[in-house]
Design a protein around this motif. Structure first.
Motif, PDB file in Angstrom:
ATOM      1  N   TRP A 155     -13.412  31.559  -4.266  1.00  0.00           N
ATOM      2  CA  TRP A 155     -13.195  32.919  -3.776  1.00  0.00           C
ATOM      3  C   TRP A 155     -11.906  33.057  -2.978  1.00  0.00           C
ATOM      4  N   PHE A 156     -11.432  31.993  -2.366  1.00  0.00           N
ATOM      5  CA  PHE A 156     -10.152  32.044  -1.673  1.00  0.00           C
ATOM      6  C   PHE A 156      -9.048  32.409  -2.653  1.00  0.00           C
ATOM      7  N   ARG A 157      -9.045  31.745  -3.800  1.00  0.00           N
ATOM      8  CA  ARG A 157      -8.016  32.022  -4.820  1.00  0.00           C
ATOM      9  C   ARG A 157      -8.095  33.451  -5.336  1.00  0.00           C
ATOM     10  N   ARG A 158      -9.272  34.016  -5.398  1.00  0.00           N
ATOM     11  CA  ARG A 158      -9.444  35.346  -5.978  1.00  0.00           C
ATOM     12  C   ARG A 158      -9.329  36.495  -4.978  1.00  0.00           C
ATOM     13  N   LEU A 159      -9.638  36.236  -3.718  1.00  0.00           N
ATOM     14  CA  LEU A 159      -9.706  37.329  -2.752  1.00  0.00           C
ATOM     15  C   LEU A 159      -8.548  37.386  -1.764  1.00  0.00           C
ATOM     16  N   VAL A 160      -7.980  36.252  -1.419  1.00  0.00           N
ATOM     17  CA  VAL A 160      -6.916  36.241  -0.407  1.00  0.00           C
ATOM     18  C   VAL A 160      -5.563  36.468  -1.079  1.00  0.00           C
ATOM     19  N   ASP A 161      -4.839  37.470  -0.577  1.00  0.00           N
ATOM     20  CA  ASP A 161      -3.511  37.775  -1.112  1.00  0.00           C
ATOM     21  C   ASP A 161      -2.576  36.589  -0.880  1.00  0.00           C
ATOM     22  N   LYS A 162      -1.796  36.247  -1.876  1.00  0.00           N
ATOM     23  CA  LYS A 162      -0.880  35.119  -1.759  1.00  0.00           C
ATOM     24  C   LYS A 162       0.203  35.378  -0.707  1.00  0.00           C
ATOM     25  N   ASP A 163       0.454  36.626  -0.389  1.00  0.00           N
ATOM     26  CA  ASP A 163       1.436  36.964   0.632  1.00  0.00           C
ATOM     27  C   ASP A 163       0.919  36.697   2.044  1.00  0.00           C
ATOM     28  N   ASP A 164      -0.364  36.438   2.189  1.00  0.00           N
ATOM     29  CA  ASP A 164      -0.964  36.220   3.507  1.00  0.00           C
ATOM     30  C   ASP A 164      -0.887  34.769   3.979  1.00  0.00           C
ATOM     31  N   TYR A 165      -0.369  33.870   3.151  1.00  0.00           N
ATOM     32  CA  TYR A 165      -0.261  32.462   3.544  1.00  0.00           C
ATOM     33  C   TYR A 165       0.829  31.788   2.730  1.00  0.00           C
ATOM     34  N   GLU A 166       1.314  30.677   3.251  1.00  0.00           N
ATOM     35  CA  GLU A 166       2.293  29.862   2.547  1.00  0.00           C
ATOM     36  C   GLU A 166       1.545  28.930   1.600  1.00  0.00           C
ATOM     37  N   VAL A 167       1.998  28.825   0.384  1.00  0.00           N
ATOM     38  CA  VAL A 167       1.332  27.992  -0.618  1.00  0.00           C
ATOM     39  C   VAL A 167       1.244  26.542  -0.150  1.00  0.00           C
ATOM     40  N   ARG A 168       2.265  26.062   0.522  1.00  0.00           N
ATOM     41  CA  ARG A 168       2.254  24.661   0.980  1.00  0.00           C
ATOM     42  C   ARG A 168       1.179  24.397   2.034  1.00  0.00           C
ATOM     43  N   ASP A 169       0.693  25.455   2.690  1.00  0.00           N
ATOM     44  CA  ASP A 169      -0.342  25.327   3.721  1.00  0.00           C
ATOM     45  C   ASP A 169      -1.757  25.543   3.192  1.00  0.00           C
ATOM     46  N   LYS A 170      -1.902  25.781   1.913  1.00  0.00           N
ATOM     47  CA  LYS A 170      -3.195  26.144   1.347  1.00  0.00           C
ATOM     48  C   LYS A 170      -4.285  25.105   1.604  1.00  0.00           C
ATOM     49  N   GLY A 171      -3.987  23.841   1.442  1.00  0.00           N
ATOM     50  CA  GLY A 171      -4.983  22.794   1.670  1.00  0.00           C
ATOM     51  C   GLY A 171      -5.494  22.788   3.099  1.00  0.00           C
ATOM     52  N   ARG A 172      -4.575  22.906   4.044  1.00  0.00           N
ATOM     53  CA  ARG A 172      -4.951  22.926   5.460  1.00  0.00           C
ATOM     54  C   ARG A 172      -5.773  24.167   5.782  1.00  0.00           C
ATOM     55  N   LEU A 173      -5.397  25.291   5.200  1.00  0.00           N
ATOM     56  CA  LEU A 173      -6.132  26.538   5.434  1.00  0.00           C
ATOM     57  C   LEU A 173      -7.533  26.476   4.839  1.00  0.00           C
ATOM     58  N   LEU A 174      -7.659  25.870   3.673  1.00  0.00           N
ATOM     59  CA  LEU A 174      -8.987  25.723   3.071  1.00  0.00           C
ATOM     60  C   LEU A 174      -9.877  24.818   3.918  1.00  0.00           C
ATOM     61  N   ARG A 175      -9.318  23.729   4.455  1.00  0.00           N
ATOM     62  CA  ARG A 175     -10.104  22.858   5.337  1.00  0.00           C
ATOM     63  C   ARG A 175     -10.581  23.628   6.567  1.00  0.00           C
ATOM     64  N   HIS A 176      -9.737  24.498   7.078  1.00  0.00           N
ATOM     65  CA  HIS A 176     -10.127  25.331   8.220  1.00  0.00           C
ATOM     66  C   HIS A 176     -11.275  26.260   7.824  1.00  0.00           C
ATOM     67  N   MET A 177     -11.218  26.830   6.640  1.00  0.00           N
ATOM     68  CA  MET A 177     -12.289  27.718   6.170  1.00  0.00           C
ATOM     69  C   MET A 177     -13.605  26.942   6.010  1.00  0.00           C
ATOM     70  N   TYR A 178     -13.518  25.681   5.540  1.00  0.00           N
ATOM     71  CA  TYR A 178     -14.731  24.863   5.428  1.00  0.00           C
ATOM     72  C   TYR A 178     -15.375  24.688   6.796  1.00  0.00           C
ATOM     73  N   GLU A 179     -14.536  24.403   7.793  1.00  0.00           N
ATOM     74  CA  GLU A 179     -15.061  24.216   9.156  1.00  0.00           C
ATOM     75  C   GLU A 179     -15.659  25.497   9.703  1.00  0.00           C
ATOM     76  N   LEU A 180     -15.017  26.630   9.449  1.00  0.00           N
ATOM     77  CA  LEU A 180     -15.585  27.918   9.893  1.00  0.00           C
ATOM     78  C   LEU A 180     -16.948  28.153   9.268  1.00  0.00           C
ATOM     79  N   SER A 181     -17.070  27.799   8.011  1.00  0.00           N
ATOM     80  CA  SER A 181     -18.311  28.022   7.284  1.00  0.00           C
ATOM     81  C   SER A 181     -19.439  27.143   7.815  1.00  0.00           C
ATOM     82  N   LYS A 182     -19.117  25.927   8.266  1.00  0.00           N
ATOM     83  CA  LYS A 182     -20.122  25.005   8.759  1.00  0.00           C
ATOM     84  C   LYS A 182     -20.654  25.372  10.138  1.00  0.00           C
TER      85      LYS A 182
END
Length: 71
Positions: free
Chosen positions: A41-68
């Motif tokens: 859902w991150f790939r489908r819902l979050v606008d690519k202009d809202d984050y740097e592509v190189r930071d995507k992995g770190r941002l996804l890890r942050h989302m995992y932690e928020l979810s937990k």
């Protein structure tokens, strides 16, 4: 419509001035979504202009932690 998508769209509608990234973070917080669901859902819902592509992995890890985290 899936739960994460439904939560995201409700938040976007309620707070239309917020970025899609912030709304996504709020949608996953304390919901215990799987990593696969968050990635999908991150790939489908979050606008690519809202984050740097190189930071995507770190941002996804942050989302995992928020979810937990529980309130």
């Amino acid at each position: 419509m899936r739960s994460l998508e439904r939560r995201f769209k409700a938040l976007r509608k309620k707070d239309s001035d917020l970025s899609s990234f912030i709304c996504f973070g709020r949608a996953v917080t304390s919901q215990r979504f799987s990593k696969r669901t968050i990635q999908y859902w991150f790939r489908r819902l979050v606008d690519k202009d809202d984050y740097e592509v190189r930071d995507k992995g770190r941002l996804l890890r942050h989302m995992y932690e928020l979810s937990k985290n529980y309130k």
